[in-house]
Motif scaffolding. Sequence first.
Motif, mmCIF file in Angstrom:
data_model
loop_
_atom_site.group_PDB
_atom_site.id
_atom_site.type_symbol
_atom_site.label_atom_id
_atom_site.label_comp_id
_atom_site.label_asym_id
_atom_site.label_seq_id
_atom_site.Cartn_x
_atom_site.Cartn_y
_atom_site.Cartn_z
ATOM 1 N N THR A 108 9.314 4.009 -1.360
ATOM 2 C CA THR A 108 8.607 3.410 -1.822
ATOM 3 C C THR A 108 8.816 1.478 -2.721
ATOM 4 O O THR A 108 9.901 1.459 -2.766
ATOM 5 N N GLY A 109 7.934 1.023 -2.872
ATOM 6 C CA GLY A 109 7.820 -0.462 -2.982
ATOM 7 C C GLY A 109 7.766 -0.310 -3.952
ATOM 8 O O GLY A 109 6.834 0.687 -5.419
ATOM 9 N N SER A 110 8.030 -1.468 -4.910
ATOM 10 C CA SER A 110 7.911 -2.112 -6.007
ATOM 11 C C SER A 110 7.551 -3.203 -5.973
ATOM 12 O O SER A 110 7.611 -4.232 -4.847
ATOM 13 N N TYR A 111 7.553 -3.950 -7.438
ATOM 14 C CA TYR A 111 7.719 -5.640 -7.547
ATOM 15 C C TYR A 111 8.971 -6.049 -7.877
ATOM 16 O O TYR A 111 9.528 -5.348 -7.765
ATOM 17 N N VAL B 282 7.876 5.865 -10.483
ATOM 18 C CA VAL B 282 8.473 4.282 -9.327
ATOM 19 C C VAL B 282 8.576 3.045 -10.065
ATOM 20 O O VAL B 282 10.051 2.301 -9.804
ATOM 21 N N HIS B 283 7.891 2.888 -11.132
ATOM 22 C CA HIS B 283 7.816 2.750 -12.242
ATOM 23 C C HIS B 283 7.157 2.043 -13.576
ATOM 24 O O HIS B 283 5.983 1.114 -13.825
ATOM 25 N N ASP B 284 7.821 3.109 -14.021
ATOM 26 C CA ASP B 284 7.161 3.380 -15.319
ATOM 27 C C ASP B 284 6.766 2.639 -16.981
ATOM 28 O O ASP B 284 6.241 3.073 -17.774
ATOM 29 N N TYR B 285 7.965 1.805 -16.300
ATOM 30 C CA TYR B 285 7.784 0.695 -17.872
ATOM 31 C C TYR B 285 6.969 -0.355 -17.529
ATOM 32 O O TYR B 285 6.415 -1.267 -18.471
ATOM 33 N N LEU B 286 5.792 -0.305 -16.166
ATOM 34 C CA LEU B 286 4.807 -0.795 -16.792
ATOM 35 C C LEU B 286 3.273 -0.170 -16.668
ATOM 36 O O LEU B 286 2.248 -1.319 -17.239
ATOM 37 N N ARG C 267 12.342 1.730 -3.748
ATOM 38 C CA ARG C 267 13.145 2.657 -4.767
ATOM 39 C C ARG C 267 13.179 4.039 -4.107
ATOM 40 O O ARG C 267 12.421 4.017 -2.740
ATOM 41 N N MET C 268 14.421 4.520 -3.750
ATOM 42 C CA MET C 268 14.496 5.004 -2.987
ATOM 43 C C MET C 268 14.617 6.702 -4.051
ATOM 44 O O MET C 268 15.099 6.413 -5.167
ATOM 45 N N PHE C 269 14.184 7.886 -3.999
ATOM 46 C CA PHE C 269 14.595 9.186 -4.294
ATOM 47 C C PHE C 269 14.817 10.049 -4.065
ATOM 48 O O PHE C 269 14.239 10.729 -2.517
ATOM 49 N N ASP C 270 15.845 10.970 -4.066
ATOM 50 C CA ASP C 270 16.784 12.138 -3.529
ATOM 51 C C ASP C 270 16.166 12.794 -3.599
ATOM 52 O O ASP C 270 15.933 13.639 -5.168
ATOM 53 N N THR D 232 3.163 6.511 -9.533
ATOM 54 C CA THR D 232 4.206 6.859 -9.898
ATOM 55 C C THR D 232 3.713 7.723 -7.921
ATOM 56 O O THR D 232 3.041 6.830 -6.635
ATOM 57 N N VAL D 233 5.566 8.321 -7.142
ATOM 58 C CA VAL D 233 4.914 8.437 -5.513
ATOM 59 C C VAL D 233 5.262 10.420 -5.939
ATOM 60 O O VAL D 233 5.402 11.278 -6.873
#
Lengths: 307, 503
Positions: free
Chosen positions: B415-418, B381-385, B423-426, B363-364
Motif C-alpha cells: 500500500t502507499g504512503s506520503y 503503514v505510517h504510524d508516525y502520522l 510499504r510492503m508487508f510480508d 493501517t492495513v
Amino acid sequence: MFPKGTKRKFSDSGEEPVSSGDQSPPAASSAVARTLSSSYSLQRQSLLDMSLIKLQLCHMLVEPNLCRSVLIANTVRQIQEEMTQDGTWQIMTQALAAAQCPADRLVATEVLCRQTDAAAQAGQSPKPFSVVGLEEGYHSEEVVMEGDVETEVTMSTLSPVSPQLSSASYLAGPFGMGPCWEEEEEDGECEEDEEEDSEECVSEGEEGDRDHLSEDSRTGEQVFGTFEIKHPAPPPDPALEELFSDVDPSYYDLDTVLTGMQAAPKMGPYDLLESLSSHGPTTLSSSSSCRSDLNELDHIMEIIVGS
Amino acid sequence: MHEPCWWSSCCERADFKLLLSGGGSSERHICSLWLLKSQPPGSMGGPVCRLQDSEPANLSMEEESDTRKINNSFLRDHNYATEADIISTVEFNSSGELLATGDKGGRVVVFQREQESKSQPQRRGEYNVYSTFQSHEPEFDYLKSLEIEEKINKIKWLPQQNAAYFLLSTNDKTVKLWKISERDKRPEGYNLKDEDGRIRNPSTITSLRVPVLQPMDLMVEATARRVFSNAHTYHINSISVNSDLQTFISTDDLRVNLWNLEITDRSFNIVDIKPANMEELTEVITSAEFHPQQCHTFAYSSSKGSIRLCDMRQAALCDKHCKYFEEPEDPSTRSFFSEIISSISDVKFSHNGRYLMTRDYLTVKVWDLQMENKPLETYQVHDYLRGKLCSLYENDCIFDKFECVWNGSDSVIMTGSYNNFFRMFDRNTKRDVTLEASRENSKPRAILKPRKVCVGGKRRKDEISVDSLDFSKKILHTTWHPHENIIAVAATNNLYIFQDKVN
C-alpha cells in the motif's frame, strides 16, 4: 505555534497539540488558555471552527465529496455533543467576555445576542437545537482566524464578513458583559446589529427579527444540505431537530449558549461570494474602521438598552 | 531518438531488499525500474496516437553520461505536468501481460509486456505503450447544472476470452466497456465499394471479384462497446467484475448497482443506504468488490470502518448483510479523528477468496472471512502520522484514499504512503519495508534502498524526519502482477514499474 505551558489532553492518544491553535491571534489564544487553563478546550474549539469552515466550503461546491462531508459533519456532531455535555461552554463564554481582544468580544457578544434570538425561536418552534449555530460559527471563526496562515481561499472568502462582526463585538465591550445582559435586551434588537446597519436596527425592531429567523433556518439547511445532490433544498426542521436529537434536553440552556456562541451575521454561501467580490478590498481596513465606529456604536447601544 | 522526451522511460537496477518469498533463500533481489513521463501540455493536441508511436528509450543500454542528460529532460518536463496527467488508477489484467493506467484527463494508457526474446532475455518484463485512448470526456449535466469530471476513477479488466481484450473504465458517473483489439489485415476488393469506401455506380460494375484480406501494419484499436450511464446520483468510487463474467457492480457513495455486461439500459440496485432524509446521513459506502470465486458474494466497506459481506442469493436487495466485520474501538486511542482515520478507503479480497484486506488512514488490516469481530492481522503503514492528525485534517490529507493490493500468492501486501513512499508487508515473516518511488533517488542500476522515517528525537543518517515528509507526493494507486513479482506504482504523474530480478 502553541502557547507554552499549556497542557495536552490528547496525550494518551498521541495527538499533537492542535496545530490549528495558531489560528487564533496570540492574544485570543493566551487569554482563553489562561482563563480556561485548558488547551484541550481550545483545541476542540479550533477543531470545531475548522470543521465548520470545511463544511461551508463543501457546500459551495455543486457536488462535494460526500464521504468527506459526512466525516466532517460527524466530527462536528461529536464535538458539539461533548461540549454540551461537559459544560465547557459556560466557562468559555465568561472567559471570552472577560477577554480584551476584539475577536473574543465578538464571540461573547454573539452568545448574548443569540440568547435572545434563541428564546424567540423557542417560542415559535418546538425544536430546541438548531444547526444554525453551527453554520454561523463558521463566520465567527473567520475573525478568529484573521491574520493566520490558513488557506488563501478560506481567508479571502471569509474576511469580508469581519467588519460587521467586529462592530458587533465592540458593542459588547463597554457594557461589562454579564448574565443580566440578555434580560436588558429582551426586545431582541441586538441581533439586528449583526446583520444590518445599527441605526436601522433601532427603528425596525421585531420585523427584522422575523426575517432574521427565517434566514437562520435557511442557512442551517444549507450546511447539511451539502449531502443532497438531487434536491438541493432538503426539508429543514425535522432534520435539524434530528441532528441534535441525541443531545440531552437537560443541556438545553447550554446548547442555546452554544449555538449562540457561534452566531454571526447571516449569510448564505452566495451572499458570501457576493460580498467577496463587492467588499473584497475593504477587508484590510476593517479593524481600523471598526475602531472609529466604536464611539458611535456605544451610543447606539445606549439607546437600545435605555429604551 | 524521436522527438523531445516528453515521454521516456529508463530501466534501472535496484535492490528492493524485498521480502518476496518467491526468490529463494536470498533476501536481496535485483529489480528493474521503469519510469514513464506523461506528456507536457504542448502535445495535448494529439496525445492519443502519438504515445503509440514513441519507442521508449532503453536507458539500461546506454552509458551513464547519457542517462544524466535524459534525467535532466525529465526535470524540465516535470514542470509541464498538468493536473490532467495525474494518474488516478492503475491495474494489471488477469494474465499480467497488460497494464492499464487512467488519469485525471480521462485518458487510458495500456502497456504491454515485451515478449521474451532469445537475444535479450534480460529485457523480459519491460512494458511498452500498447494503446492509448480517451475513455471519458468532460461533460455537463444540464438538468442538474453540474460538470462531470472526465477523471478515470477505476479500471477493471475482464478475463480474456478471445484475441481481444476488454476493460471497464469509470469516471464519477458513467462506466464504459472498452474493447482493445489488434488488426494487421484489411479487406480489399469489395464489389460495391471502391478502395476509399465510396459506393460504386452499379452500372460500372461489369465483373464480380472475391474480396481478399491484405496484410497491413499492426494497428491497435480501442472501441467503446458499451456505455453504462444514468444509474448513479453520487460519485462512483469502485467497479468490480463478477466471476460469472456476465455481470459487474458499480458503487457510489450510497448505492451499489448490478449490471449485465450486455445490457446498458437497466441495472439493479442491490444496496441502498440513502436515508429518507439526507440530514440523517452519517455513513457512506467507500468501496465494493465481488468475491473472486463465489459469484453471489460481494463485500462493501464504509466510512465508519466496517465491512459488510452480502449474499445475493438471499434477496434481490442486499440491504441485509450476511457478515459484518468491525473492530471494536480502542478507548485508549480515541480522539476526534477516530472515525475519520477508521474510514476504509479500499477493500480487496485475496486471490484465494479467504481473506479481505482493508486500508484505513493509518493501517492495513487483513480479515479472515470466518472471523468478524476483529482483523486477523493489522499492519501500521505510517504510524508516525498519528501525532499529526490535526495538521492532516487541516490540509485535508486525512481524507486521502489510499488503495491496497495483494501479491499473486496472497503472502505479501502493498500500500502507499506520503513522500512517494510505499510499504510492503510480508504476512509470513511479519517483516515490512518502506520503498520510495522517486526519480531523484533512482539512478540507473542503483540499489533501491529501503527508507526509514525517524520518529524519535535523533535522526540517523539516511533517515527522514517526519517533519520533512512531502505530503503532496502521495502514492495512492498501486497494482501487483497476478503471478509474478512485478509491481506498478503511480506517483502523481509518473508510473514506476519495479520488477523482481529473474536471474
